[in-house]
Design a protein around this motif. Structure first.
Motif, PDB file in Angstrom:
ATOM      1  N   LYS A  15      -9.116 -20.658  -9.749  1.00 34.49           N
ATOM      2  CA  LYS A  15      -9.915 -20.316  -8.628  1.00 34.49           C
ATOM      3  C   LYS A  15      -9.748 -19.989  -8.109  1.00 34.49           C
ATOM      4  CE  LYS A  15     -12.977 -20.314 -12.404  1.00 34.49           C
ATOM      5  NZ  LYS A  15     -14.599 -20.934 -12.900  1.00 34.49           N
ATOM      6  N   GLU A  16      -8.666 -21.192  -6.926  1.00 35.99           N
ATOM      7  CA  GLU A  16      -8.547 -21.251  -5.614  1.00 35.99           C
ATOM      8  C   GLU A  16      -7.799 -20.655  -5.916  1.00 35.99           C
ATOM      9  OE1 GLU A  16      -8.671 -24.301  -2.123  1.00 35.99           O
ATOM     10  OE2 GLU A  16      -8.365 -25.440  -4.358  1.00 35.99           O
ATOM     11  N   PHE A  17      -6.126 -21.218  -5.728  1.00 33.42           N
ATOM     12  CA  PHE A  17      -4.222 -21.158  -5.749  1.00 33.42           C
ATOM     13  C   PHE A  17      -4.325 -20.367  -5.720  1.00 33.42           C
ATOM     14  CE2 PHE A  17      -0.594 -21.872  -6.706  1.00 33.42           C
ATOM     15  CZ  PHE A  17       0.832 -22.571  -5.535  1.00 33.42           C
ATOM     16  N   LEU A  18      -4.076 -19.471  -7.438  1.00 38.00           N
ATOM     17  CA  LEU A  18      -3.398 -18.064  -7.759  1.00 38.00           C
ATOM     18  C   LEU A  18      -4.243 -16.734  -6.730  1.00 38.00           C
ATOM     19  CD1 LEU A  18      -3.632 -19.298 -11.568  1.00 38.00           C
ATOM     20  CD2 LEU A  18      -1.985 -19.360  -9.672  1.00 38.00           C
ATOM     21  N   PRO A  19      -5.763 -16.645  -7.238  1.00 34.86           N
ATOM     22  CA  PRO A  19      -6.021 -16.184  -5.975  1.00 34.86           C
ATOM     23  C   PRO A  19      -5.164 -15.733  -4.531  1.00 34.86           C
ATOM     24  CG  PRO A  19      -8.049 -16.490  -7.235  1.00 34.86           C
ATOM     25  CD  PRO A  19      -6.684 -17.557  -6.914  1.00 34.86           C
ATOM     26  N   LEU A  20      -5.539 -16.538  -4.184  1.00 36.69           N
ATOM     27  CA  LEU A  20      -5.311 -17.048  -2.528  1.00 36.69           C
ATOM     28  C   LEU A  20      -3.995 -16.775  -2.419  1.00 36.69           C
ATOM     29  CD1 LEU A  20      -5.644 -17.861   0.421  1.00 36.69           C
ATOM     30  CD2 LEU A  20      -5.125 -20.440   0.124  1.00 36.69           C
ATOM     31  N   LEU A  21      -3.016 -17.002  -3.476  1.00 34.88           N
ATOM     32  CA  LEU A  21      -1.921 -16.683  -2.938  1.00 34.88           C
ATOM     33  C   LEU A  21      -0.960 -15.349  -3.823  1.00 34.88           C
ATOM     34  CD1 LEU A  21      -0.921 -19.745  -2.954  1.00 34.88           C
ATOM     35  CD2 LEU A  21       0.878 -18.899  -4.904  1.00 34.88           C
ATOM     36  N   HIS A  22      -1.825 -14.304  -4.078  1.00 36.44           N
ATOM     37  CA  HIS A  22      -1.870 -12.996  -4.901  1.00 36.44           C
ATOM     38  C   HIS A  22      -2.566 -12.269  -3.780  1.00 36.44           C
ATOM     39  CE1 HIS A  22      -4.178  -9.206  -6.400  1.00 36.44           C
ATOM     40  NE2 HIS A  22      -2.717  -9.482  -6.971  1.00 36.44           N
ATOM     41  N   ASP A  23      -3.777 -12.471  -3.047  1.00 38.25           N
ATOM     42  CA  ASP A  23      -4.196 -12.222  -1.836  1.00 38.25           C
ATOM     43  C   ASP A  23      -3.390 -11.891  -1.126  1.00 38.25           C
ATOM     44  OD1 ASP A  23      -6.750 -11.276  -3.920  1.00 38.25           O
ATOM     45  OD2 ASP A  23      -8.131 -12.200  -3.151  1.00 38.25           O
ATOM     46  N   THR A  24      -2.969 -13.468  -0.559  1.00 42.39           N
ATOM     47  CA  THR A  24      -2.259 -13.548   0.916  1.00 42.39           C
ATOM     48  C   THR A  24      -0.802 -12.457   1.223  1.00 42.39           C
ATOM     49  OG1 THR A  24      -3.188 -16.233   1.424  1.00 42.39           O
ATOM     50  CG2 THR A  24      -1.048 -14.635   2.623  1.00 42.39           C
ATOM     51  N   LYS A  25      -0.055 -12.761  -0.286  1.00 43.50           N
ATOM     52  CA  LYS A  25       1.494 -12.101  -0.738  1.00 43.50           C
ATOM     53  C   LYS A  25       0.692 -10.702  -0.866  1.00 43.50           C
ATOM     54  CE  LYS A  25       4.999 -11.504  -4.112  1.00 43.50           C
ATOM     55  NZ  LYS A  25       4.917 -10.206  -4.431  1.00 43.50           N
ATOM     56  N   THR A  26      -0.196  -9.798  -0.987  1.00 42.88           N
ATOM     57  CA  THR A  26      -0.841  -8.229  -1.256  1.00 42.88           C
ATOM     58  C   THR A  26      -0.871  -8.367   0.593  1.00 42.88           C
ATOM     59  OG1 THR A  26      -1.885  -8.014  -3.284  1.00 42.88           O
ATOM     60  CG2 THR A  26      -2.506  -7.393  -1.865  1.00 42.88           C
ATOM     61  N   GLU A  27      -1.960  -9.068   1.531  1.00 39.59           N
ATOM     62  CA  GLU A  27      -2.344  -9.251   2.532  1.00 39.59           C
ATOM     63  C   GLU A  27      -1.009  -8.219   3.350  1.00 39.59           C
ATOM     64  OE1 GLU A  27      -4.002 -11.366   6.074  1.00 39.59           O
ATOM     65  OE2 GLU A  27      -4.803 -11.514   4.325  1.00 39.59           O
ATOM     66  N   VAL A  28       0.418  -9.767   3.436  1.00 40.77           N
ATOM     67  CA  VAL A  28       1.051  -9.553   4.224  1.00 40.77           C
ATOM     68  C   VAL A  28       1.938  -8.080   3.799  1.00 40.77           C
ATOM     69  CG1 VAL A  28       3.340 -11.282   4.791  1.00 40.77           C
ATOM     70  CG2 VAL A  28       0.788 -12.693   4.278  1.00 40.77           C
ATOM     71  N   LEU A  29       2.374  -8.308   2.696  1.00 38.74           N
ATOM     72  CA  LEU A  29       3.259  -7.060   2.231  1.00 38.74           C
ATOM     73  C   LEU A  29       2.891  -5.357   2.205  1.00 38.74           C
ATOM     74  CD1 LEU A  29       5.306  -9.335   0.254  1.00 38.74           C
ATOM     75  CD2 LEU A  29       6.083  -8.430   2.031  1.00 38.74           C
ATOM     76  N   GLY A  30       1.514  -5.815   1.613  1.00 43.62           N
ATOM     77  CA  GLY A  30       1.461  -3.959   1.938  1.00 43.62           C
ATOM     78  C   GLY A  30       1.990  -3.688   0.859  1.00 43.62           C
ATOM     79  N   SER A  31       2.096  -2.116   1.274  1.00 46.22           N
ATOM     80  CA  SER A  31       2.673  -1.251  -0.049  1.00 46.22           C
ATOM     81  C   SER A  31       4.246  -1.825  -0.358  1.00 46.22           C
ATOM     82  CB  SER A  31       2.613   0.136   0.832  1.00 46.22           C
ATOM     83  OG  SER A  31       3.990  -0.465   2.260  1.00 46.22           O
ATOM     84  N   ARG A  32       4.548  -2.767  -0.031  1.00 46.98           N
ATOM     85  CA  ARG A  32       6.089  -3.533   0.153  1.00 46.98           C
ATOM     86  C   ARG A  32       6.077  -4.737  -1.389  1.00 46.98           C
ATOM     87  NH1 ARG A  32       9.792  -5.073   4.761  1.00 46.98           N
ATOM     88  NH2 ARG A  32       8.083  -5.918   5.138  1.00 46.98           N
TER      89      ARG A  32
END
Length: 255
Positions: free
Chosen positions: A150-167
């Motif tokens: 509930k903390e670690f996995l969502p944070l990593l997923h959302d951060t990667k999406t935010e940083v890389l965007g369409s990539r």
């Protein structure tokens, strides 16, 4: 499984529909003919040995222990903590052998790198079952499950999406890399990163990672990674910071 990717560091002291699969994208020779100082793909029969390498490398890593050394496991023994630590890494290595790219180098699995190739993840039910990842729902404590799922996995997923965007789905994701304490200083980790880095350059794709060690940004910087963001895990006694880094593809390289 991107949502089950546990990030992280070079050493504990110091992933598109158009992409090919790890098995076809990485023409690495089998262990029988590969020199011990060259990268090779880890087989499922080697999962335990590879996991022990990572367990050694991350024995005192704050993030690795974040799901294990929880208040509701305070009465567990050091042996119980270690066994759970090793089990988690066995599941993650197995999942990368099935759906990602698991590499090792050295005569005795001295360094191990777990990459998730572009467009790949470990979220499918078959991989979760075959790798053993499903067992975490029963082996982690209540607090450990909250921290992990509930903390670690969502944070990593959302951060990667935010940083890389369409990539996001068009990147190489370095999920884990670690070297045994007895094999450090031989350049093994650099070779495992540079091997995929050359492929990423040839494909024009970025490489992405999270690191939990203060020293690592300097090391990763020398390998072409740039700091993009810092994030924190906050359910423990103190916040645990992770550095988010990206290596952009080098033009004219990797061919």
């Amino acid at each position: 499984m991107e949502k089950l990717n546990a990030a992280i560091t070079i050493e504990s002291t110091t992933s598109a529909s158009t992409s090919t699969s790890a098995s076809t994208a990485t023409p690495i020779a089998s262990s029988a003919i590969t020199r011990s100082d060259e990268a090779r793909v880890i087989k499922l029969s080697e999962v335990k040995a590879a996991a022990l390498c990572l367990a050694d490398a991350f024995a005192t890593d704050d993030v690795a222990m974040y799901f294990i050394e929880t208040p509701d496991r305070a009465k567990k023994s050091a042996t119980a903590h270690w066994n759970l630590h090793v089990s988690i890494l066995e599941y993650i290595v197995a999942a990368h052998c099935m759906k990602g790219l698991a590499l090792t180098i050295g005569p005795n699995h001295d360094c191990v790198a777990l990459w998730m190739p572009p467009g790949k993840n470990m979220d499918d039910l078959c991989t979760i079952l075959r790798s053993g990842m499903w067992r975490l729902h029963y082996q982690l404590s209540a607090e450990g499950k909250t921290r992990f799922f509930k903390e670690f996995l969502p944070l990593l997923h959302d951060t990667k999406t935010e940083v890389l965007g369409s990539r996001d789905d068009d990147s190489w994701y370095l999920v884990y890399i670690g070297t045994k304490t007895s094999a450090r200083g031989k350049g093994y980790a650099r070779k495992l990163i540079e091997y995929v880095g050359k492929m990423a350059d040839a494909e024009g794709r970025p490489c992405y990672l999270e690191s939990s060690n203060d020293i690592n940004p300097i090391i990763y910087g020398k390998l072409g990674f740039e700091m993009k963001k810092k994030i924190q895990l906050t359910r423990g006694r103190r916040p645990i910071e992770l550095d988010i880094m990206v290596r952009e593809p080098l033009k004219g390289k990797g061919s």
